[in-house]
Write a protein that holds these residues in place. Structure first.
Motif: not given
Length: 203
Positions: A25, A40, A69, A147, A188
């Motif tokens: 991520n 996040d 997230h 995201g 993301g």
């Protein structure tokens, strides 16, 4: 002081519908030398705080509530004192990770603004990957944080619970493709792209 975007990457897992995947991520932190917003809260609080680099965190803004997230959002709140923001339509996904007793602090709404470091992040509600998925547009920085709504190569995944393939495309076309072509897309997971590049792919 000038606002800027700081970035890190952290590894962990994503679990939904009885399956677990290894994922990397992106960590995105927006602000100036004093204050910042964390976008996040993936996997590891210490990794996020390395990117924060001692600044005051004024908000933890969740683009959606998949566990990769939001898993460490409560722990990050405890460490920083910052409120957690989430769109209320993602409550079912949040509760899969945190149950009903651990809640976020403030609801996100389409068109609302989050000020930080002399700039503004504008919330764009972009359902499809998740019901409460949002993107954060920073016009002063020429970028948007998407995201898992839009990646380099197209829309985010929609093959799992609470997702909708048609809706994510509609969201991207209505909200994200209304942004200037040169807008940088900070995703993301994976590499950056631009609105122009992704508009061409979805044309």
């Amino acid at each position: 002081m000038t606002a800027r975007v700081d970035h890190g990457v952290v590894a962990g897992t994503f679990s939904l519908d009885g399956q677990t995947y290894d994922v990397d991520n992106n960590i995105w932190v927006v602000g100036d030398d004093n204050d910042c917003v964390v976008i996040d809260a993936p996997h590891d609080v210490d990794a996020i705080l390395e990117v924060v680099a001692g600044r005051k965190v004024v908000a933890i803004v969740c683009t959606h509530a998949h566990d990769d997230h939001v898993r460490v959002a409560p722990a990050l709140r405890e460490r920083t004192g910052a409120p957690i923001f989430l769109h209320p339509e993602d409550r079912p996904l949040w509760e899969l990770t945190h149950g009903k007793d651990e809640v976020w602090d403030a609801d996100l709404a389409d068109g609302s603004d989050i000020p930080v470091g002399g700039i503004t992040l504008t919330v764009l509600h972009t359902p499809g990957h998740a019901p409460g998925a949002v993107c954060l547009h920073a016009p002063d920085l020429g970028c948007v944080f998407t995201g898992d709504t839009l990646f380099q190569g197209g829309p985010g995944a929609t093959g799992r619970s609470y997702s909708d393939a048609g809706l994510i495309v509609d969201s991207i076309k209505a909200e994200l493709f209304a942004l200037p072509d040169e807008t940088v897309v900070h995703t993301g997971h994976g590499d950056d792209t631009t609105i122009a590049a992704e508009r061409e792919r979805l044309a």
